[in-house]
Design an enzyme around this catalytic site. Structure first.
Site: not given
Length: 542
Positions: A137, A213, A237
């Site tokens: 990520k 996210s 998230s």
């Protein structure tokens, strides 16, 4: 499922104070479909321009040669271990799949294919996942010498000074890092779209969000670019994109996985690190790799001496589960969301578990408005601190073009908060944790819809409009996930359902603080009872 009797209800506390031509065709398809769904040329160009190393470091796109798409992470590691495939061959398959699908979904923020190949050539550690391609990520997972841009123009080109503890542990397991995945600016949103990186699209439906996210990680795993990808969760998230993209996503207990060494807590302890996977066993094995305190940690999750991977195959026994349909201020969820959660409750009952409807009594236990305001205080203060640190690195003042409008608003609002405001916010979370612990003396797990709606269309929750629209959108889309961040307990989204239009819809379970084991046991049981591994998104089947 029985409705709780009035006498059974727990009272609330009195004062809870194929080549280049193929690639060009995919690009054109992505542009045309993006315009149809309301994207601007600016965001489309941003989506396509930030992966320059694909053409430079690898040949034109081809179909993966091995059975790469069929295996989970542990399965691929076994192929490497038995010499049926080499790590380099797996990496080439991952690159091929990336080049085929990413122009349509925009899941990848950057690649570092040269470094990936070099790590294989110099020799990988002998670990649980040796030779398996892995995605990081683009926030929360720093790699020494690697760019991490946080989905923000302000952070473009920022080079990480060192590996984090979690990254070092993942590396030691033999994983091959080869790309970073898209995030909204500073990881703020439950969707993944930004002015810096464009819109990340759901492989099950390009008009719908992949969640956020960790939406880039979820879209990439769902599209089979890699079997696993790192993710973080400060308000849902991990679980939100897991639900949107048909994946398994577990948020571990607070401080189960170290955040450091450059910091100890993220978002005031709200955020935790883990991964998004297609199978339960991969999630468990990755937690075996990363969990445990690091030297200097101020506190850590309750000790777990076994192997989380072993828990997946164990019987959960007969569990007592509290069903909670929604959480205030949301009064209800969509009919499809309700149906999915109720079907999960029925599935649990068919497996021998007891499920009680506790929606009304549960909603009175917590001061949800106080908790949601406190969540905002902690996040905004953390965002301001992160931005100020970046400006110090750059040696300049903030410019109007640095941040998206809502992010800039958050930055300015955070300046008004005091130390007392921050401590009051943390006190609200501790109060909630004690209330939850008391409730869970009677229940092993809590079942809720992961999301109140199927994956929403792009443009519904963005940082380019008004801050109030973001708040309203979050309350409508996801009233339930953040509670596990406030209390610090583990929670998982399990991909058990699809909407009428074929979009994934997850069911969420909260475990007791420190008890990921029970979650993994139930998840393993559900995965057998209603398998999802071979459910493929439209992107791969059309």
């Amino acid at each position: 499922m029985r409705q709780k009797d009035q006498a059974d209800q727990i009272k609330p506390p009195l004062d809870p104070s194929s080549g280049i031509q193929r690639r060009d065709w995919l690009k054109q398809s992505f542009v045309f479909s993006s315009l149809a769904f309301g994207a601007t040329r600016e965001t489309i160009n941003a989506s396509l321009s930030n992966i320059p190393s694909l053409e430079q470091e690898s040949p034109p796109a081809q179909e993966p040669k091995s059975k790469y798409l069929e295996f989970d992470g542990l399965g691929l590691a076994e192929l490497v271990r038995t010499k049926q495939v080499t790590p380099l061959e797996l990496l080439e398959d991952a690159i091929a799949q990336l080049k085929l699908v990413n122009p349509q979904i925009n899941a990848i923020a950057s690649t570092f294919l040269g470094e990936a190949k070099k790590s294989i050539q110099t020799g990988l550690p002998d670990g649980l996942f040796t030779g398996v391609p892995f995605l990081l990520k683009d926030i929360s997972f720093p790699v020494e010498g690697n760019v991490s841009s946080y989905g923000s123009k302000l952070f473009e080109g920022r080079i990480c000074p060192s590996d984090s503890t979690a990254v070092a542990r993942l590396r030691d397991s033999g994983l091959v890092f080869f790309a970073r995945t898209r995030v909204p600016e500073l990881g703020i949103l439950p969707t993944t779209e930004s002015t810096a990186g464009g819109i990340t699209r759901n492989p099950y439906g390009l008009a719908q969000t992949a969640g956020g996210s960790s939406g880039g990680s979820a879209a990439a795993v769902a599209a089979r670019i890699a079997p696993m990808a790192s993710a973080s969760d400060g308000g849902g998230s991990i679980r939100i994109p897991a639900s949107c993209c048909g994946l398994f996503g577990l948020k571990p207990t607070r401080a189960r996985v170290p955040i450091g060494p450059d910091r100890f807590e993220a978002w005031g302890g709200l955020a935790t690190l883990h991964n998004l996977t297609r199978t339960v066993r991969d999630s468990a094995a990755l937690l075996d790799v990363t969990h445990g305190p690091a030297p200097g940690d101020s506190y850590h999750a309750p000790h777990f001496s076994g192997k989380f991977l072993d828990e997946v195959a164990k019987s959960p026994g007969k569990l007592k589960i509290a069903y909670v349909a929604t959480m205030p201020p949301a009064k209800d969820t969509s009919s499809e969301s309700q149906l999915a959660a109720l079907e999960t409750a029925e599935l649990c009952e068919s497996l021998g578990h007891n499920v009680d409807d506790c929606t009304d009594s549960f909603g009175m236990l917590f001061e949800f408005n106080r908790l949601r305001v406190s969540h905002g205080v902690c996040i905004l203060v953390a965002i301001r601190r992160t931005i100020l640190a970046r400006l110090k690195e750059l040696g300049r003042e903030l410019r109007d073009s640095d941040l998206e409008p809502v992010t800039r608003y958050y930055f300015d609002v955070a300046a008004q908060y005091s130390g007392v405001d921050l401590e009051n916010a943390r006190a609200a979370f501790f109060d909630a944790a004690r209330t939850m612990a008391k409730f869970q003396q009677s229940y092993d797990l809590i079942l809720t819809p992961t999301l109140a709606l199927p994956p929403i269309q792009h443009g519904k929750i963005t940082l380019t409009g008004m801050a109030q629209d973001v708040i309203d959108g979050i309350l409508e889309f996801l009233p339930c996930p953040a509670l596990a961040n406030w209390t610090g307990q583990p929670a998982m989204s399990v991909p058990l359902h699809q909407s009428k239009s074929g979009m994934p819809m997850g069911s969420q379970f909260f475990g007791r603080f420190g008890d990921e084991a029970t979650l993994f046991r139930l998840a393993g049981q559900l995965e057998i009872a209603k398998p999802w591994k071979n459910v493929s998104p439209k992107l791969l089947t059309d």
